[in-house]
Scaffold this active site. Structure first.
Site, PDB file in Angstrom:
ATOM      1  N   CYS A  82      -5.330   7.493  -3.928  1.00 52.58           N
ATOM      2  CA  CYS A  82      -6.571   7.155  -3.228  1.00 52.58           C
ATOM      3  C   CYS A  82      -6.363   7.305  -1.727  1.00 52.58           C
ATOM      4  CB  CYS A  82      -6.987   5.721  -3.555  1.00 52.58           C
ATOM      5  SG  CYS A  82      -8.498   5.183  -2.709  1.00 52.58           S
ATOM      6  N   THR A 110      -9.012   6.504   0.491  1.00 51.14           N
ATOM      7  CA  THR A 110     -10.165   5.840   1.113  1.00 51.14           C
ATOM      8  C   THR A 110      -9.792   5.200   2.451  1.00 51.14           C
ATOM      9  OG1 THR A 110     -11.295   5.427  -0.978  1.00 51.14           O
ATOM     10  CG2 THR A 110     -11.810   3.941   0.844  1.00 51.14           C
TER      11      THR A 110
END
Length: 346
Positions: free
Chosen positions: A185, A187
């Site tokens: 991830c 993000t």
């Protein structure tokens, strides 16, 4: 603009302090849990670990392998309806299997049809979005609860107590906790948004338990010790992605490089995933996941043994005869170093 000065912690920032124990063997530790939920009448009794609903971990093959150990799987969203119908009607497991969906109308309608065709055989649902803070998502949780009052609903992702409470009040039984800690991830890198996972677990568990709800720690566990820390911090369930990737039962393309066999592992917001399922990265957004190659790990059986053995051992170090006692027996100590890696990483 507002700055919170209080320290927030991740798994790498702490160790569990050992305590006096009357246990003589890891075999004495019971790592199953029994849960009852605030909305669903469906009971739960298994080992509260869940394979993540990613292409490369949330597979039928993984579900079959893990269920033998009473471990659950959240299926990925990309199986065809006829495959899912066959899976839920013809196969029986010793652990709940979560059906995953987003908030789109097509996904909701597919679930409605599948429940009709399988005579409501789908008892556990995973409502999965990257950002669980929107009013649209809260309304969707309520819609699913009203439509399927019998189902256990896991919904997320969030990282704060206030939103944990809102999702439970909207109809969630389990709130999925984690923004940005996953191994594939990006993000936090792309948006600057996130929350250290250990603190998120502690705060969200406190909020959920006050309403009779549960939480699932999603992301950030890179070792069996991290899973033990997540349970010690108050997580009721722990969801695993990277730890279960790269196995024979995992999805992902197999590639040979210089005589070594690798499997692809990628985030569900990565460019590869969006190219595969959404026709590419839309002009209004950026990819928030990456793709890596993991050297083939063989059967997941060996990894499961390491995970379950590590959790049992953690319980013996603090005198927890049952997994449910681990939170009450856990005292975290702040540390500046976890491991001695003078001879390399293991």
């Amino acid at each position: 603009m507002h700055i919170e000065d209080s320290m927030r912690l991740d798994f790498k920032d702490v160790l569990i302090r050992p305590k006096r124990s009357t246990l003589t063997s890891r075999s004495e530790v019971d790592i199953t849990r029994e849960f009852h939920f605030p909305h669903s009448p469906e009971p739960y009794h298994s080992i509260p670990i869940i394979a993540a609903n990613m292409d490369t971990t949330g597979t039928f093959e993984m579900a079959r392998a893990l269920a033998k150990h009473q471990i659950s799987t959240a299926l990925n969203k990309h199986y065809q309806p006829d495959e899912l119908e066959s899976f839920y009607t013809k196969e029986k497991f010793d652990a709940p299997i979560f059906y995953s969906l987003g908030i789109g109308d097509d996904e909701f309608n597919q679930l409605v049809e599948l429940q009709k065709k399988t005579d409501n055989a789908i008892k556990f649902l995973c409502l999965d979005v990257a950002n669980g803070y929107t009013e649209t998502f809260v309304a969707f949780v309520s819609k699913v609860r009203q439509t399927f009052p019998f189902a256990v609903i896991m919904a997320g992702n969030v990282v704060t107590g206030d939103m944990t409470e809102e999702l439970i009040l909207a109809g969630a039984d389990i709130v999925k906790v984690g923004i940005g800690p996953g191994s594939v991830c990006t993000t936090r890198k792309m948006t600057g948004v996130g929350y250290p996972q250990l603190s998120a677990i502690i705060e969200c568990a406190d909020a959920a338990h006050g309403l009779g709800g549960r939480i699932c720690a999603d992301g950030g566990c890179t070792t069996p010790g991290d899973i033990a820390k997540a349970f010690g911090a108050g997580a009721d369930f722990v969801m695993l992605g990277g730890l279960l990737a790269g196995h024979e039962e995992s999805g992902g393309e197999t590639i040979e490089v210089n005589g070594k066999v690798f499997k692809r592992f990628y985030g569900m917001s990565s460019k590869r995933a969006m190219d595969q399922y959404a026709g590419g990265v839309a002009a209004y957004r950026a990819a928030e996941g990456k793709e890596v190659l993991i050297e083939s790990r063989g059967s997941v059986e060996h990894t499961v043994q390491d995970i379950l053995g590590g959790i049992r051992s953690a319980c013996t170090y603090v005198g927890a005869r049952q997994l449910r006692e681990l939170t009450k027996r856990t005292t975290f100590i702040r540390v500046s170093q976890q491991l001695n890696e003078i001879f390399g990483k293991s």
